[in-house]
Design a protein around this motif. Structure first.
Motif, PDB file in Angstrom:
ATOM      1  N   THR A   1       1.038  -0.950  -0.053  1.00 30.93           N
ATOM      2  CA  THR A   1      -0.643   0.408  -0.167  1.00 30.93           C
ATOM      3  C   THR A   1       0.975   0.988   0.251  1.00 30.93           C
ATOM      4  OG1 THR A   1       0.147   0.005   2.357  1.00 30.93           O
ATOM      5  CG2 THR A   1      -2.106  -1.440   1.115  1.00 30.93           C
ATOM      6  N   ALA A   2      -0.127   2.722  -0.219  1.00 32.80           N
ATOM      7  CA  ALA A   2       1.056   3.825  -0.049  1.00 32.80           C
ATOM      8  C   ALA A   2      -0.492   4.265  -0.609  1.00 32.80           C
ATOM      9  CB  ALA A   2       2.241   4.422  -1.490  1.00 32.80           C
ATOM     10  N   TRP A   3       0.649   5.694   0.085  1.00 35.38           N
ATOM     11  CA  TRP A   3      -0.644   7.198   0.461  1.00 35.38           C
ATOM     12  C   TRP A   3      -1.272   8.119  -0.607  1.00 35.38           C
ATOM     13  CZ3 TRP A   3      -3.271   6.671   5.294  1.00 35.38           C
ATOM     14  CH2 TRP A   3      -2.811   5.735   5.927  1.00 35.38           C
ATOM     15  N   LEU A   4      -2.072   8.460  -0.754  1.00 36.95           N
ATOM     16  CA  LEU A   4      -2.158   9.301  -2.095  1.00 36.95           C
ATOM     17  C   LEU A   4      -3.185  10.189  -1.174  1.00 36.95           C
ATOM     18  CD1 LEU A   4      -2.805  10.342  -5.240  1.00 36.95           C
ATOM     19  CD2 LEU A   4      -5.086   9.420  -5.061  1.00 36.95           C
ATOM     20  N   PRO A   5      -3.197  11.928  -1.279  1.00 38.30           N
ATOM     21  CA  PRO A   5      -3.577  13.137  -0.659  1.00 38.30           C
ATOM     22  C   PRO A   5      -4.568  13.617  -1.434  1.00 38.30           C
ATOM     23  CG  PRO A   5      -1.410  13.641  -2.003  1.00 38.30           C
ATOM     24  CD  PRO A   5      -1.170  12.209  -2.361  1.00 38.30           C
ATOM     25  N   ALA A   6      -5.945  13.172  -0.155  1.00 40.06           N
ATOM     26  CA  ALA A   6      -7.238  13.910  -0.718  1.00 40.06           C
ATOM     27  C   ALA A   6      -6.942  14.993  -1.826  1.00 40.06           C
ATOM     28  CB  ALA A   6      -7.604  14.316   0.299  1.00 40.06           C
ATOM     29  N   VAL A   7      -5.702  15.598  -1.596  1.00 35.31           N
ATOM     30  CA  VAL A   7      -5.612  16.666  -3.061  1.00 35.31           C
ATOM     31  C   VAL A   7      -5.596  16.324  -4.698  1.00 35.31           C
ATOM     32  CG1 VAL A   7      -5.630  18.878  -1.454  1.00 35.31           C
ATOM     33  CG2 VAL A   7      -3.751  17.646  -3.180  1.00 35.31           C
ATOM     34  N   ARG A   8      -5.309  15.108  -4.273  1.00 31.51           N
ATOM     35  CA  ARG A   8      -5.593  14.388  -5.999  1.00 31.51           C
ATOM     36  C   ARG A   8      -6.221  13.619  -6.302  1.00 31.51           C
ATOM     37  NH1 ARG A   8      -1.719  17.505  -7.746  1.00 31.51           N
ATOM     38  NH2 ARG A   8       0.552  17.413  -7.211  1.00 31.51           N
ATOM     39  N   THR A   9      -7.462  14.080  -5.920  1.00 37.50           N
ATOM     40  CA  THR A   9      -8.671  13.151  -6.259  1.00 37.50           C
ATOM     41  C   THR A   9     -10.122  13.901  -5.882  1.00 37.50           C
ATOM     42  OG1 THR A   9     -10.976  11.041  -6.148  1.00 37.50           O
ATOM     43  CG2 THR A   9      -8.726  11.851  -3.862  1.00 37.50           C
ATOM     44  N   LYS A  10     -11.333  13.443  -6.436  1.00 37.95           N
ATOM     45  CA  LYS A  10     -12.380  14.634  -6.031  1.00 37.95           C
ATOM     46  C   LYS A  10     -12.980  13.611  -5.363  1.00 37.95           C
ATOM     47  CE  LYS A  10     -12.129  17.940  -8.185  1.00 37.95           C
ATOM     48  NZ  LYS A  10     -11.610  19.175  -7.922  1.00 37.95           N
ATOM     49  N   ASP A  11     -12.933  12.392  -5.368  1.00 37.64           N
ATOM     50  CA  ASP A  11     -13.593  11.485  -4.691  1.00 37.64           C
ATOM     51  C   ASP A  11     -14.116  11.360  -3.469  1.00 37.64           C
ATOM     52  OD1 ASP A  11     -13.337   8.720  -7.288  1.00 37.64           O
ATOM     53  OD2 ASP A  11     -14.617  11.012  -7.674  1.00 37.64           O
ATOM     54  N   ARG A  12     -14.972  11.533  -2.487  1.00 31.96           N
ATOM     55  CA  ARG A  12     -14.423  11.189  -1.242  1.00 31.96           C
ATOM     56  C   ARG A  12     -15.367   9.809  -0.501  1.00 31.96           C
ATOM     57  NH1 ARG A  12     -11.422  14.281  -1.919  1.00 31.96           N
ATOM     58  NH2 ARG A  12     -10.779  15.681  -1.055  1.00 31.96           N
ATOM     59  N   PRO A  13     -14.981   8.543  -0.984  1.00 29.69           N
ATOM     60  CA  PRO A  13     -16.080   7.899  -0.534  1.00 29.69           C
ATOM     61  C   PRO A  13     -16.117   7.930   0.913  1.00 29.69           C
ATOM     62  CG  PRO A  13     -13.571   7.206  -1.407  1.00 29.69           C
ATOM     63  CD  PRO A  13     -13.615   8.148  -1.607  1.00 29.69           C
ATOM     64  N   ALA A  14     -17.545   7.053   1.485  1.00 26.93           N
ATOM     65  CA  ALA A  14     -17.684   6.372   2.438  1.00 26.93           C
ATOM     66  C   ALA A  14     -16.694   5.243   3.144  1.00 26.93           C
ATOM     67  CB  ALA A  14     -18.888   7.012   2.681  1.00 26.93           C
ATOM     68  N   ILE A  15     -15.570   5.766   3.309  1.00 30.83           N
ATOM     69  CA  ILE A  15     -14.905   4.515   4.198  1.00 30.83           C
ATOM     70  C   ILE A  15     -14.281   4.644   5.177  1.00 30.83           C
ATOM     71  CG2 ILE A  15     -13.904   4.287   1.390  1.00 30.83           C
ATOM     72  CD1 ILE A  15     -11.666   5.628   1.807  1.00 30.83           C
ATOM     73  N   PRO A  16     -13.710   3.649   6.015  1.00 30.72           N
ATOM     74  CA  PRO A  16     -13.455   3.504   7.484  1.00 30.72           C
ATOM     75  C   PRO A  16     -11.840   4.984   7.759  1.00 30.72           C
ATOM     76  CG  PRO A  16     -12.717   2.016   7.004  1.00 30.72           C
ATOM     77  CD  PRO A  16     -13.522   2.412   5.651  1.00 30.72           C
ATOM     78  N   GLN A  17     -11.883   4.974   8.808  1.00 28.58           N
ATOM     79  CA  GLN A  17     -10.953   5.909   9.297  1.00 28.58           C
ATOM     80  C   GLN A  17      -9.236   4.580   9.630  1.00 28.58           C
ATOM     81  OE1 GLN A  17     -11.241   8.714  11.678  1.00 28.58           O
ATOM     82  NE2 GLN A  17      -8.786   9.265  12.635  1.00 28.58           N
ATOM     83  N   CYS A  18      -8.557   4.443   8.687  1.00 26.22           N
ATOM     84  CA  CYS A  18      -7.289   4.058   8.979  1.00 26.22           C
ATOM     85  C   CYS A  18      -6.261   4.105  10.499  1.00 26.22           C
ATOM     86  CB  CYS A  18      -5.964   5.053   8.370  1.00 26.22           C
ATOM     87  SG  CYS A  18      -6.326   4.371   6.381  1.00 26.22           S
ATOM     88  N   PRO A  19      -6.310   3.570  10.970  1.00 27.08           N
ATOM     89  CA  PRO A  19      -5.204   3.220  12.278  1.00 27.08           C
ATOM     90  C   PRO A  19      -4.206   4.028  11.876  1.00 27.08           C
ATOM     91  CG  PRO A  19      -5.160   1.494  11.580  1.00 27.08           C
ATOM     92  CD  PRO A  19      -6.375   2.206  10.595  1.00 27.08           C
ATOM     93  N   ARG A  20      -4.109   5.205  12.784  1.00 23.33           N
ATOM     94  CA  ARG A  20      -2.482   5.979  12.199  1.00 23.33           C
ATOM     95  C   ARG A  20      -1.570   5.506  12.307  1.00 23.33           C
ATOM     96  NH1 ARG A  20      -1.054  11.223  14.451  1.00 23.33           N
ATOM     97  NH2 ARG A  20       0.800  11.344  14.864  1.00 23.33           N
ATOM     98  N   PRO A  21      -0.666   5.758  10.855  1.00 22.30           N
ATOM     99  CA  PRO A  21       0.098   4.893  10.606  1.00 22.30           C
ATOM    100  C   PRO A  21       1.479   4.919  11.570  1.00 22.30           C
ATOM    101  CG  PRO A  21      -0.466   6.617   8.738  1.00 22.30           C
ATOM    102  CD  PRO A  21      -1.310   6.859  10.403  1.00 22.30           C
ATOM    103  N   THR A  22       1.829   3.493  11.138  1.00 23.60           N
ATOM    104  CA  THR A  22       3.234   3.600  12.480  1.00 23.60           C
ATOM    105  C   THR A  22       4.201   4.148  11.703  1.00 23.60           C
ATOM    106  OG1 THR A  22       3.497   1.830  11.148  1.00 23.60           O
ATOM    107  CG2 THR A  22       2.561   1.799  13.673  1.00 23.60           C
ATOM    108  N   PRO A  23       5.710   4.979  12.287  1.00 23.57           N
ATOM    109  CA  PRO A  23       6.243   5.450  11.138  1.00 23.57           C
ATOM    110  C   PRO A  23       7.003   4.664  10.437  1.00 23.57           C
ATOM    111  CG  PRO A  23       6.265   6.982  13.642  1.00 23.57           C
ATOM    112  CD  PRO A  23       5.375   5.322  13.422  1.00 23.57           C
ATOM    113  N   VAL A  24       7.148   5.101   9.471  1.00 16.83           N
ATOM    114  CA  VAL A  24       8.250   4.653   8.348  1.00 16.83           C
ATOM    115  C   VAL A  24       9.383   5.299   8.279  1.00 16.83           C
ATOM    116  CG1 VAL A  24       8.046   3.117   5.992  1.00 16.83           C
ATOM    117  CG2 VAL A  24       6.208   4.157   6.738  1.00 16.83           C
ATOM    118  N   ARG A  25      10.261   4.346   8.402  1.00 21.18           N
ATOM    119  CA  ARG A  25      11.823   4.847   7.940  1.00 21.18           C
ATOM    120  C   ARG A  25      12.853   4.083   7.181  1.00 21.18           C
ATOM    121  NH1 ARG A  25      13.261   9.880   9.538  1.00 21.18           N
ATOM    122  NH2 ARG A  25      11.059   9.709  11.069  1.00 21.18           N
TER     123      ARG A  25
END
Lengths: 268, 498
Positions: free
Chosen positions: B474-498
């Protein structure tokens, strides 16, 4: 203000540098002075220029603010300070001139010798301050500025932009360009027609060591190649992160041959 | 050299018309400007539903993003993010309060569209302005104490101001001093809380000598509380000398060189005799030439020294009825005690104001709320937990919108970690293009805020699935890069990736 760097290259025979003709590098902080000349047991000089045509105490260098001053102790000889990047730009410091301010970031101080040859050493003044973009006009003294000033008209800046180009164009998976690729990329530029791979490496070392003072990346691959790549990666990463190189600087580079968007190939 | 610069700094942007509406405030007049933007005075405007009399005048700091390339716009957003993040967490009577932030949406004025506005408590003037007048010893002492209190609070909380100077010490209408401008505030992030890393920026006259030799590491330059203590030493000297630096020289560059000479041991520290002896000794300790020598002097220890000197009798003082900044107080120590009580009250008030702010902005038609309180409202956490949705990538760049050739210059990135700055070392090799449909697991509303090319600002991120065979799933897309706002759950706070 970290001061200046004086570099006297190694030379055999008449124009020797250190006691054994070794290359000499001096770092001088603000207010510090270095004397140069033939020297003797009673006339100490920090920078020994072993040519009989040169006075025992030929002159001195003093670091002032972000630049330096040259005093000419000779009663007869003028010294010339060249800007190696200035397309022939130079200034002449006449005999007995005290404290002539030198405005170049890179300087080559040239002293004449008896046989029509010259002795020269280099002085780098990496502290030169440039105002941040959009800060033109008005007082800047009490403003918050980026503490790393780069001369956007210098060759090292072109090298830096070329290093950053793939990432600025968002080809982010692409590796940082190699030295031969930089030489090739800058060749069409008017100021870089004769740029050598060695010069590119020196510019990168100067950027990393004197301008950005990049701390060595921890845990890099062992071996020379690994270290060198680590340094390039670090320069590019930091220059982009702190906005030292931006999209608008891509215009400084010569046009890319055939690498543009599709369709340009048929034109070019 | 002094305070609010002339009109030259604002030539880049057009001046705002008087009465321009921002959230529930309107612009009255410009206060100051710099390369980063312009500060205007603002006053509350009635929306017909409530009184405005109890709401205070504010300062509106405009950080324009128009005409900036995406990378610079990100830098502005990063500065704003530092201020907002800090402002929401820090609240103290010696710090200028951040009342909120918003992004202007004004397509009719392209130079304003996408501008980030920070709404702040309004001050009367800056210490820089005050230094032009005569500051007597009693007033100077009071101001230094107040600056020290602000620094002590910051340092206790594990923060370094990073840009202390008279321009960033604001004087309120009642004469009290507050620290402002938290764009360079750095959190002490190492395990022992001794240092952090900040952007390589500062103001020449206030940078400690070691900064000129400080290496630039991956996260910036090392920042320690002793940076603020050095700057405090300069400010103490300036307080009693109409703003003259202790270091000689006609320009900031020559004064910086003189400070270097002093730190290298080639020149003594020569302070102006106009500085009273007690304050001269205090400034000299703040200006100890190395970090190690300076580290012995903290904002707390300086406060203790000032208090001990001001009240040798240590008479228990009753601060009741004392205003937080009693200018004419006969015994400064009494003022100190009184102030401690005022601090507690102010703390409670701060929280109430912040909540009221979020409400006010949501109602202000021309603005969208941002910061950690706002964006959660735009994505309703889905009731059907576990159900993945789909989102279509949207590229705001018009020339990229309708071409199907997946040109590299039209590609968009996906982040590895939405909590780390969105920079080149935080993206996966996989690129996406306008129109791509991505499988999405969940959304995270409190990532690093991202500003797109047209100025839309959002801290929301979508966790999307990468094609099989990718190094990560998986990876993360900033919300400004889509017009869609699907009804989906909130992710758990991501653990820091180093």
């Amino acid at each position: 203000m970290s001061g200046i760097v004086v570099y006297l290259p190694q030379k055999s025979g008449v124009a020797g540098g250190g006691p054994c003709g070794d290359a000499v590098t001096l770092r001088l902080g603000p207010g510090e002075v270095a004397r140069f000349g033939r020297g003797s047991a009673t006339t100490f000089v920090e920078l020994r220029l072993a040519d009989e045509a040169i006075s025992r105490l030929a002159g001195e260098i003093r670091v002032t603010d972000d630049h330096w001053q040259l005093s000419n102790h000779s009663a007869t000889q003028s010294y010339v300070v060249e800007n190696p990047e200035g397309a022939g730009e130079y200034l002449r410091v006449p005999p007995r001139r005290a404290g002539a301010p030198i405005p170049f970031e890179f300087s080559r101080v040239v002293l004449p010798t008896r046989h029509g040859t010259t002795v020269a050493f280099q002085v780098f003044a990496p502290d030169h301050v440039y105002m941040d973009p959009h800060e033109i006009g008005g007082p800047w003294g009490s403003r918050t500025v980026t503490a790393y000033s780069l001369d956007e008209s210098a060759t090292y800046f072109l090298v830096l932009v070329a290093l950053c180009e793939p990432r600025l164009r968002d080809e982010s998976a692409v590796a940082v360009p190699t030295t031969p690729q930089i030489v090739e990329r800058l060749r069409p530029h008017a100021a870089c027609g004769r740029l050598t791979a060695r010069a590119v490496s020196s510019h990168i070392d100067y950027l990393a060591g004197e301008k950005m003072r990049i701390s060595a990346p921890a845990g890099g691959e062992p071996g020379r190649e690994g270290r060198r790549n680590g340094k390039r990666e670090a320069i590019v990463g930091l220059a982009l992160r702190f906005g030292l190189v931006r999209e608008e600087h891509l215009a400084l580079l010569p046009p890319r041959a055939g690498a543009g968007p599709r369709g340009r190939e048929t034109v070019g | 050299m002094h305070g609010p610069e002339g009109p030259s700094g604002s030539e880049r942007t057009q001046p705002l018309p008087r009465g321009y509406r921002v959230g529930s405030w309107e612009v009255t007049e410009p206060i100051a400007s710099g390369g980063w933007g312009t500060v205007y005075a603002g006053r509350p405007v009635g929306d017909g539903t409530g009184p405005t009399a109890d709401r205070e005048d504010v300062a509106l700091k405009f950080l324009p993003t128009d005409g900036l390339a995406p990378r610079q716009a990100r830098k502005v957003a990063e500065t704003a993010r530092r201020e907002v993040e800090f402002g929401l967490r820090a609240c103290h009577p010696r710090l200028i309060r951040l009342l909120g932030s918003l992004v202007l949406s004004d397509p009719g004025r392209p130079f304003l569209d996408g501008t980030i506005v920070l709404v702040m408590e309004r001050a009367a003037r800056s210490l820089r302005d005050l230094l032009g007048t005569d500051v007597d010893e009693a007033e100077g002492a009071r101001l230094i104490v107040e600056i020290c209190e602000g620094l002590a609070h910051l340092h206790r909380g594990g923060w370094v101001h990073g840009d202390l100077k008279p321009d960033n010490v604001l004087i309120m209408a009642d004469g009290s001093a507050k620290l402002s401008d938290f764009g360079l505030v750095t959190e002490l992030t190492d395990t022992r809380g001794t240092h952090g890393y900040g952007p390589p920026m500062g103001t020449f006259d206030y940078l400690p000598p070691e900064r000129w030799k400080a290496p630039l590491g991956e996260h910036g330059v090392q920042v320690r509380p002793s940076v603020d203590i050095w700057a405090l030493g300069i400010v103490i000297h300036e307080m009693f000398t109409s703003g003259a630096s202790p270091f000689p020289g006609a320009t900031p560059v020559s004064r910086a060189a003189a400070a270097q000479e002093y730190a290298d041991g080639r020149a003594p520290l020569r302070m102006d005799n106009a500085v009273p002896p007690f304050w001269r000794a205090l400034a000299a300790d703040c200006l100890a030439p190395t970090h190690d020598a300076r580290a012995a002097h903290t904002a707390e220890s300086l406060l203790a020294r000032i208090a001990a000197r001001q009240d040798p009798e240590a008479e228990p003082a009753d601060g009741a009825g004392q205003p937080p900044s009693g200018r004419k107080a006969p015994r400064p120590w009494a003022v100190l005690r009184g102030r401690a009580r005022a601090a507690l009250v102010a703390l409670a008030v701060c929280g109430a104001l912040a909540a009221g702010w979020a409400y006010a902005v949501r109602d202000g038609g021309s603005a969208s709320p941002t910061g950690s309180r706002g964006p959660a409202a735009t994505a309703s956490a889905g009731a059907t937990a576990g159900a993945a949705g789909r989102i279509r990538v949207f590229n705001t760049e018009p020339s990229c919108g309708d071409r199907g050739d997946r040109a590299p210059e039209c590609s968009l990135g996906l982040a590895i970690d939405p909590l780390r700055p969105y920079t080149i070392d935080n993206v996966v090799p996989t690129r996406v293009w306008h129109g791509d449909v991505l499988a999405v697991d969940c959304q995270f509303p409190h990532g690093v805020p991202i500003v797109d090319e047209v100025g839309t600002w959002s801290a929301q991120w979508f966790r999307v699935r990468l094609p099989p065979g990718s190094a990560r799933s998986t990876a993360w897309l900033p919300a400004v890069r889509t017009k869609d706002r699907p009804a989906i759950p909130q992710c758990p706070r991501p653990t820091p990736v180093r």
